[in-house]
Design a protein around this motif. Structure first.
Motif, PDB file in Angstrom:
ATOM      1  N   LEU A 267       0.863  -1.175   0.000  1.00  0.00           N
ATOM      2  CA  LEU A 267       0.000   0.000   0.000  1.00  0.00           C
ATOM      3  C   LEU A 267       0.903   1.230   0.000  1.00  0.00           C
ATOM      4  O   LEU A 267       1.736   1.397   0.889  1.00  0.00           O
ATOM      5  CB  LEU A 267      -0.887  -0.018   1.251  1.00  0.00           C
ATOM      6  CG  LEU A 267      -1.961   1.064   1.331  1.00  0.00           C
ATOM      7  CD1 LEU A 267      -3.196   0.500   2.004  1.00  0.00           C
ATOM      8  CD2 LEU A 267      -1.469   2.255   2.118  1.00  0.00           C
TER       9      LEU A 267
ATOM     10  N   HIS B  59       0.968   4.928   0.597  1.00  0.00           N
ATOM     11  CA  HIS B  59       0.091   5.775   1.400  1.00  0.00           C
ATOM     12  C   HIS B  59       0.668   7.176   1.513  1.00  0.00           C
ATOM     13  O   HIS B  59       1.846   7.337   1.840  1.00  0.00           O
ATOM     14  CB  HIS B  59      -0.004   5.110   2.780  1.00  0.00           C
ATOM     15  CG  HIS B  59      -0.752   5.858   3.814  1.00  0.00           C
ATOM     16  ND1 HIS B  59      -0.251   6.075   5.070  1.00  0.00           N
ATOM     17  CD2 HIS B  59      -1.970   6.434   3.804  1.00  0.00           C
ATOM     18  CE1 HIS B  59      -1.126   6.750   5.785  1.00  0.00           C
ATOM     19  NE2 HIS B  59      -2.167   6.972   5.039  1.00  0.00           N
TER      20      HIS B  59
ATOM     21  N   TYR C 266      -6.284   3.086   6.749  1.00  0.00           N
ATOM     22  CA  TYR C 266      -5.953   2.255   5.590  1.00  0.00           C
ATOM     23  C   TYR C 266      -6.061   0.754   5.867  1.00  0.00           C
ATOM     24  O   TYR C 266      -5.959  -0.060   4.954  1.00  0.00           O
ATOM     25  CB  TYR C 266      -4.572   2.610   5.026  1.00  0.00           C
ATOM     26  CG  TYR C 266      -3.407   2.405   5.969  1.00  0.00           C
ATOM     27  CD1 TYR C 266      -2.854   1.155   6.171  1.00  0.00           C
ATOM     28  CD2 TYR C 266      -2.841   3.482   6.634  1.00  0.00           C
ATOM     29  CE1 TYR C 266      -1.790   0.966   7.028  1.00  0.00           C
ATOM     30  CE2 TYR C 266      -1.767   3.312   7.489  1.00  0.00           C
ATOM     31  CZ  TYR C 266      -1.233   2.050   7.674  1.00  0.00           C
ATOM     32  OH  TYR C 266      -0.172   1.873   8.513  1.00  0.00           O
TER      33      TYR C 266
ATOM     34  N   ASP D 280      -9.021  -1.043   3.996  1.00  0.00           N
ATOM     35  CA  ASP D 280      -8.724  -1.063   2.564  1.00  0.00           C
ATOM     36  C   ASP D 280      -7.714  -2.154   2.246  1.00  0.00           C
ATOM     37  O   ASP D 280      -7.904  -2.939   1.324  1.00  0.00           O
ATOM     38  CB  ASP D 280      -8.191   0.292   2.097  1.00  0.00           C
ATOM     39  CG  ASP D 280      -7.800   0.270   0.627  1.00  0.00           C
ATOM     40  OD1 ASP D 280      -8.707   0.176  -0.227  1.00  0.00           O
ATOM     41  OD2 ASP D 280      -6.585   0.309   0.328  1.00  0.00           O
ATOM     42  N   ALA D 281      -6.650  -2.210   3.027  1.00  0.00           N
ATOM     43  CA  ALA D 281      -5.619  -3.225   2.779  1.00  0.00           C
ATOM     44  C   ALA D 281      -6.198  -4.631   2.928  1.00  0.00           C
ATOM     45  O   ALA D 281      -5.931  -5.501   2.093  1.00  0.00           O
ATOM     46  CB  ALA D 281      -4.451  -3.025   3.729  1.00  0.00           C
TER      47      ALA D 281
ATOM     48  N   GLN E 233      -8.293  -5.452  -0.088  1.00  0.00           N
ATOM     49  CA  GLN E 233      -7.436  -5.717  -1.254  1.00  0.00           C
ATOM     50  C   GLN E 233      -6.784  -7.096  -1.145  1.00  0.00           C
ATOM     51  O   GLN E 233      -6.697  -7.835  -2.134  1.00  0.00           O
ATOM     52  CB  GLN E 233      -6.358  -4.628  -1.369  1.00  0.00           C
ATOM     53  CG  GLN E 233      -6.878  -3.221  -1.550  1.00  0.00           C
ATOM     54  CD  GLN E 233      -7.609  -3.016  -2.857  1.00  0.00           C
ATOM     55  OE1 GLN E 233      -7.359  -3.687  -3.842  1.00  0.00           O
ATOM     56  NE2 GLN E 233      -8.541  -2.079  -2.870  1.00  0.00           N
TER      57      GLN E 233
ATOM     58  N   SER F 132      -2.247  -1.222  -3.719  1.00  0.00           N
ATOM     59  CA  SER F 132      -3.238  -0.143  -3.666  1.00  0.00           C
ATOM     60  C   SER F 132      -2.537   1.152  -3.308  1.00  0.00           C
ATOM     61  O   SER F 132      -1.410   1.159  -2.792  1.00  0.00           O
ATOM     62  CB  SER F 132      -4.369  -0.453  -2.665  1.00  0.00           C
ATOM     63  OG  SER F 132      -3.877  -0.542  -1.350  1.00  0.00           O
ATOM     64  N   VAL F 133      -3.219   2.238  -3.607  1.00  0.00           N
ATOM     65  CA  VAL F 133      -2.695   3.580  -3.373  1.00  0.00           C
ATOM     66  C   VAL F 133      -3.769   4.335  -2.608  1.00  0.00           C
ATOM     67  O   VAL F 133      -4.923   4.356  -3.018  1.00  0.00           O
ATOM     68  CB  VAL F 133      -2.368   4.276  -4.726  1.00  0.00           C
ATOM     69  CG1 VAL F 133      -1.885   5.685  -4.493  1.00  0.00           C
ATOM     70  CG2 VAL F 133      -1.334   3.473  -5.500  1.00  0.00           C
ATOM     71  N   VAL F 134      -3.379   4.952  -1.485  1.00  0.00           N
ATOM     72  CA  VAL F 134      -4.344   5.634  -0.630  1.00  0.00           C
ATOM     73  C   VAL F 134      -3.828   7.025  -0.291  1.00  0.00           C
ATOM     74  O   VAL F 134      -2.663   7.196   0.065  1.00  0.00           O
ATOM     75  CB  VAL F 134      -4.573   4.836   0.683  1.00  0.00           C
ATOM     76  CG1 VAL F 134      -5.453   5.607   1.649  1.00  0.00           C
ATOM     77  CG2 VAL F 134      -5.185   3.483   0.385  1.00  0.00           C
ATOM     78  N   GLY F 135      -4.704   8.029  -0.427  1.00  0.00           N
ATOM     79  CA  GLY F 135      -4.379   9.374   0.017  1.00  0.00           C
ATOM     80  C   GLY F 135      -3.734  10.275  -1.021  1.00  0.00           C
ATOM     81  O   GLY F 135      -3.580  11.474  -0.779  1.00  0.00           O
ATOM     82  N   TRP F 136      -3.355   9.737  -2.160  1.00  0.00           N
ATOM     83  CA  TRP F 136      -2.711  10.532  -3.187  1.00  0.00           C
ATOM     84  C   TRP F 136      -3.763  11.216  -4.047  1.00  0.00           C
ATOM     85  O   TRP F 136      -4.828  10.629  -4.292  1.00  0.00           O
ATOM     86  CB  TRP F 136      -1.810   9.663  -4.056  1.00  0.00           C
ATOM     87  CG  TRP F 136      -0.664   9.087  -3.299  1.00  0.00           C
ATOM     88  CD1 TRP F 136      -0.631   7.883  -2.654  1.00  0.00           C
ATOM     89  CD2 TRP F 136       0.598   9.688  -3.072  1.00  0.00           C
ATOM     90  NE1 TRP F 136       0.567   7.706  -2.046  1.00  0.00           N
ATOM     91  CE2 TRP F 136       1.350   8.797  -2.277  1.00  0.00           C
ATOM     92  CE3 TRP F 136       1.171  10.909  -3.425  1.00  0.00           C
ATOM     93  CZ2 TRP F 136       2.656   9.076  -1.851  1.00  0.00           C
ATOM     94  CZ3 TRP F 136       2.464  11.181  -3.024  1.00  0.00           C
ATOM     95  CH2 TRP F 136       3.192  10.288  -2.240  1.00  0.00           C
TER      96      TRP F 136
END
Length: 146
Positions: free
Chosen positions: A74, A76, A125, A128-129, A132, A140-144
């Motif tokens: 991830l 983040h 997160y 989400d992780a 996934q 996965s990509v979170v917060g960008w």
């Protein structure tokens, strides 16, 4: 300019459809929130060595590096400090010892939770992780920004 990333290692122990989470306490990040056993990579150690060390320090279990599988990465963006963080999630094919809360000053409780009934509050997160990982997605990509 190259980005410097903080690397976090997380252990995802799932038994009978339930995942082990700890309730953080007395911490600067997400105190009282539930989260997978985790820590930061230290200098001069591989991600496998770091995960094995954290499992021993936090849970009192021994995991051989060759028994760790990377199941999710991830990327983040931390909204609090704007730092990019690479969160690596591992499962263990085997471990020895009995799961014990070895850091009661940082962890108020350890408990297995159903994957479809995660506790609140929980580190943002983490669900989400876990979703996934259950779907077999390795990244996965979170917060960008989109």
């Amino acid at each position: 300019m190259p980005q410097t990333l903080v690397v976090g290692v997380h252990l995802v122990l799932i038994e009978n459809g339930q995942v082990l989470l700890g309730q953080r306490t007395n911490t600067t990040f997400a105190s009282h929130h539930w989260h997978a056993p985790a820590g930061h990579l230290e200098s001069e150690e591989s991600v496998l060595a770091g995960m094995a060390r954290e499992a021993d320090e936090e849970l009192g279990i021994t995991i051989q590096e060759e028994d760790l599988d990377l199941v999710h990465t991830l990327h983040h963006l931390d909204a609090d400090d704007g730092a990019g963080r690479l969160q690596l999630f591992f499962t263990a094919r085997a471990y020895s010892g009995t799961i014990t809360n070895r850091e009661p000053d940082k962890c108020a409780a350890l408990r297995f939770w159903p994957l479809d009934g995660l506790p609140e509050p929980i580190v943002g997160y983490t669900p989400d992780a876990l979703t996934q990982i259950a779907a077999g997605r390795p990244l996965s990509v979170v917060g960008w920004p989109a």
